[in-house]
Design an enzyme around this catalytic site. Structure first.
Site, PDB file in Angstrom:
ATOM      1  N   CYS A 134      53.142  36.597  31.073  1.00 14.65           N
ATOM      2  CA  CYS A 134      53.888  37.752  31.577  1.00 14.65           C
ATOM      3  C   CYS A 134      55.018  37.363  32.523  1.00 14.65           C
ATOM      4  O   CYS A 134      56.080  37.980  32.489  1.00 14.65           O
ATOM      5  CB  CYS A 134      52.947  38.738  32.243  1.00 14.65           C
ATOM      6  SG  CYS A 134      51.914  38.011  33.518  1.00 14.65           S
ATOM      7  N   HIS A 178      57.828  41.282  49.977  1.00 18.69           N
ATOM      8  CA  HIS A 178      58.434  40.610  48.822  1.00 18.69           C
ATOM      9  C   HIS A 178      58.804  39.193  49.227  1.00 18.69           C
ATOM     10  O   HIS A 178      58.910  38.866  50.415  1.00 18.69           O
ATOM     11  CB  HIS A 178      59.655  41.374  48.306  1.00 18.69           C
ATOM     12  CG  HIS A 178      60.850  41.284  49.203  1.00 18.69           C
ATOM     13  ND1 HIS A 178      61.209  42.303  50.050  1.00 18.69           N
ATOM     14  CD2 HIS A 178      61.757  40.300  49.391  1.00 18.69           C
ATOM     15  CE1 HIS A 178      62.288  41.955  50.723  1.00 18.69           C
ATOM     16  NE2 HIS A 178      62.639  40.750  50.355  1.00 18.69           N
ATOM     17  N   HIS A 219      49.139  39.561  37.469  1.00 14.97           N
ATOM     18  CA  HIS A 219      50.105  40.073  36.492  1.00 14.97           C
ATOM     19  C   HIS A 219      51.502  40.330  37.081  1.00 14.97           C
ATOM     20  O   HIS A 219      51.647  40.694  38.241  1.00 14.97           O
ATOM     21  CB  HIS A 219      49.574  41.375  35.881  1.00 14.97           C
ATOM     22  CG  HIS A 219      50.387  41.852  34.729  1.00 14.97           C
ATOM     23  ND1 HIS A 219      50.444  41.173  33.542  1.00 14.97           N
ATOM     24  CD2 HIS A 219      51.196  42.932  34.598  1.00 14.97           C
ATOM     25  CE1 HIS A 219      51.255  41.810  32.714  1.00 14.97           C
ATOM     26  NE2 HIS A 219      51.724  42.881  33.334  1.00 14.97           N
ATOM     27  N   ASP A 242      49.232  38.615  28.698  1.00 12.98           N
ATOM     28  CA  ASP A 242      48.692  37.560  27.834  1.00 12.98           C
ATOM     29  C   ASP A 242      48.832  36.176  28.471  1.00 12.98           C
ATOM     30  O   ASP A 242      48.761  35.164  27.787  1.00 12.98           O
ATOM     31  CB  ASP A 242      49.387  37.593  26.469  1.00 12.98           C
ATOM     32  CG  ASP A 242      50.894  37.377  26.597  1.00 12.98           C
ATOM     33  OD1 ASP A 242      51.396  37.271  27.734  1.00 12.98           O
ATOM     34  OD2 ASP A 242      51.580  37.321  25.552  1.00 12.98           O
TER      35      ASP A 242
END
Lengths: 304, 298
Positions: free
Chosen positions: B91, B258, B291, B88
């Site tokens: 996140c 990462h 996301h 939404d």
């Protein structure tokens, strides 16, 4: 939606209560806003027309609805007083009040929104929904009308609150500024043009006008001159100056000016006026002399 | 259907009003539509979902890119589980919220709670000095501090892990904590506007302040590197973000990238200057374009 008793654990209720408190402890002259007694999510407000606009002096009432998700969702506003900028009883298009619904943020408040609404009164509606683009005169007429009373709207309780807000706002609101038809142009410039009279009739006309004001101006000059230590002179300077000038003739009409330079700029105008008056008087005297001599000349011409 | 209800406000059917009313497609309609979309989303997934094994992630990409499947396999070697969050726009903050509170609940690290409380106080002062009105942010601060106290055991208000999940799914708590992080993030960005300016310029054309007004403070605005850096710095919490995308090395080997966001503030107790290796972030998020979800290391 909400009843008399509020759940103080409800974050929206908590927040709204704080806003009410803040509104009351930091009142603004520009707006006033309060919730209805029986519904914390329903507010009434009045804003003051922004200064230096056609809305100045106006008092515009409106209604605010706070959503249950407040302050995550924006409040909605509608105006109730006809104003010529926003339609009444129509939710004000949030996009134009800069509070895009998608960009509303909890750090804003009813106060922020009201300030923005006031700021948006004089802006160009650009055809936005719920906006009106009345002429200034029409808006000004509505401004004057807006002061008479709060509009009739809603329940007696709401009307009572609106009337109270109106009375309060009216006591603080500045009057609607009077329209001045046109600004008076500077007079001295037109006077300087009169200085070189073309013929005797004009000159006489000027003299009759200038004479009554001359003594007063002369006195003032004397006062001013006395303030200047270098010019400490027991004799009435006005008289002396006129003699000197009359002796030296019209080409010396700038003579008094060096004296005026010592004075403050405001006094300069007085000196200029005096100089103009004196010069005109001298010119009239010279003209009279010239008339006499020309009269002789005419005699000579006749004789020849 | 909900869509028809909202659209048919003017009386017309769903299809007719969709095309006739474009001109008057006002804020009301936009808000209406947005809330419908979020209601739809809410039916699919709660704010914070249940833990799932990494294999659940692989199932999502059954017929997808082989690079992604390869990467998920590698992820599976390092990470035990994933916890999805609702898409939404909040996140990142929601994932951070749950992950951090869960970490405190599991570790019962009183020193960390004391440390972050001091940081929160700093953030409060930052907002005040930036001219924010107290009442506009204090509810959000209070609610976060309340959650922080609750996850520490041994008091009347202490909560269990289940209760933490329930609260994280309760909009009146979850959204408030998310908003708290948004305030903290905006405050940090504006406080160090000179530092953040070049990054903000890359994301929008406006000033730092405008960026905060349009991309940080409003709920539902998605987060980027700038947000993560600012939040990590402001609270002094290191964050690891694992990237799951289709990028691959030219050399042929597939690896999962990462990035560790290590707070630049020097007062982190176990940080030795220069070496960021010594810090092991306890918050790990999985990033897939657009996301963030929560990852659990093995």
């Amino acid at each position: 939606m909400a009843e008399d008793k509020y759940n103080m654990k409800n974050p929206a209720v908590k927040r709204i209560m704080q806003e009410v408190k803040e509104m009351q402890s930091n009142p603004s002259d520009d707006f006033m806003s309060l919730p209805l007694e029986d519904n914390l999510f329903e507010w009434q407000f009045a804003i003051r027309g922004p200064r230096d606009t056609e809305f100045e002096g106006g008092i515009y009432h409106g209604r605010i609805q706070l959503p249950a998700e407040y302050p995550f969702k924006p409040p909605s506003f509608m105006l109730l007083t006809p104003n010529g900028r926003f339609e009444t009883q129509t939710k004000i298009c949030l996009s134009i009040s800069n509070h895009h619904p998608e960009h509303w943020q909890p750090s804003w408040s009813v106060r922020t929104a009201l300030v923005a609404l006031i700021a948006f009164m004089p802006t160009n509606p650009n055809g936005a929904l719920g906006s009106l683009d009345y002429k200034k005169e029409e808006r000004r007429a509505l401004t004057i009308k807006s002061r008479q009373a709060a509009p009739k709207y809603g329940t007696p309780d709401r009307q009572k609150l609106m009337d109270e807000i109106h009375e309060n706002m009216l006591s603080k609101a500045p009057p609607v500024p009077q329209l001045t038809p046109s600004e008076s142009p500077e007079e001295p410039s037109s006077n300087s043009e009169i200085e070189p009279p073309a013929n005797s009739q004009d000159a006489e006309g000027v003299v009759t006008r200038e004479v009554p004001s001359n003594p007063e101006v002369g006195e003032r000059i004397i006062e001013e001159v006395q303030e200047v230590p270098d010019n400490a002179n027991p004799n009435p300077t006005g008289v002396r100056a006129s003699r000197e000038v009359s002796a030296s003739g019209p080409s010396d009409q700038l003579l008094p000016k060096p004296e005026t330079r010592v004075q403050k700029p405001a006094d300069d105008r007085l000196f200029t006026w005096a100089a103009v008056g004196l010069t005109i008087a001298i010119l009239v005297l010279l003209l009279k002399k010239f008339m006499k001599s020309s009269g002789h000349g005419a005699v000579f011409l006749d004789g020849s | 259907m909900q869509n028809q209800e909202g659209c048919g406000g003017g009386g017309g059917g769903a299809t007719s009003c969709e095309f006739e009313d474009w001109g008057s497609f006002g804020d009301e309609a936009i808000i209406q539509q947005k809330s419908e979309i979020s209601a739809d989303e809410a039916q699919k997934i709660p704010f914070v979902a249940d833990k799932e094994p990494i294999s659940a992630l692989a199932a999502e990409y059954q017929s997808g890119s082989p690079i992604l499947l390869e990467k998920i396999k590698i992820l599976g070697e390092q990470y035990a589980a994933i916890r999805r969050t609702r898409g939404d726009g909040n996140c990142f903050f929601r994932s951070f919220m749950f992950s951090y509170l869960e970490h405190i609940l599991d570790s019962q690290d009183q020193a960390e709670v004391d440390r972050i409380k001091a940081k929160v106080e700093e953030c409060r002062k930052t907002l005040q000095s930036l001219g924010y009105t107290d009442f506009t942010f204090e509810d959000f601060f209070a609610l976060f501090l309340e959650q922080l106290d609750s996850v520490l055991q041994g008091s009347e208000s202490s909560i269990s892990h289940d209760e933490l999940i329930i609260r994280s799914r309760d909009q009146s708590i979850s959204d408030y904590v998310v908003m708290f992080f948004r305030f903290v993030t905006a405050g940090e960005i504006r406080k160090r506007s000179e530092f953040f300016e070049p990054f903000v310029m890359g994301l929008s054309n406006g000033t730092v302040e405008q960026f905060c007004k349009s991309a940080v403070e409003p709920m539902g605005e998605e987060s980027d590197h700038v947000h993560i850096t600012a939040l990590s710095d402001a609270l002094g919490v290191p964050i690891r973000v694992v990237y799951l995308d289709r990028s691959s090395c030219d050399t042929g080997g597939v690896s999962v990238n990462h990035h560790d966001f290590i707070p630049t503030t020097s007062d982190l107790p176990n940080s030795t200057s220069g070496s960021t290796q010594s810090i092991q972030p306890y918050i790990t998020l999985l990033y897939r374009p657009g996301h963030y979800d929560i990852l659990y290391p093995k």
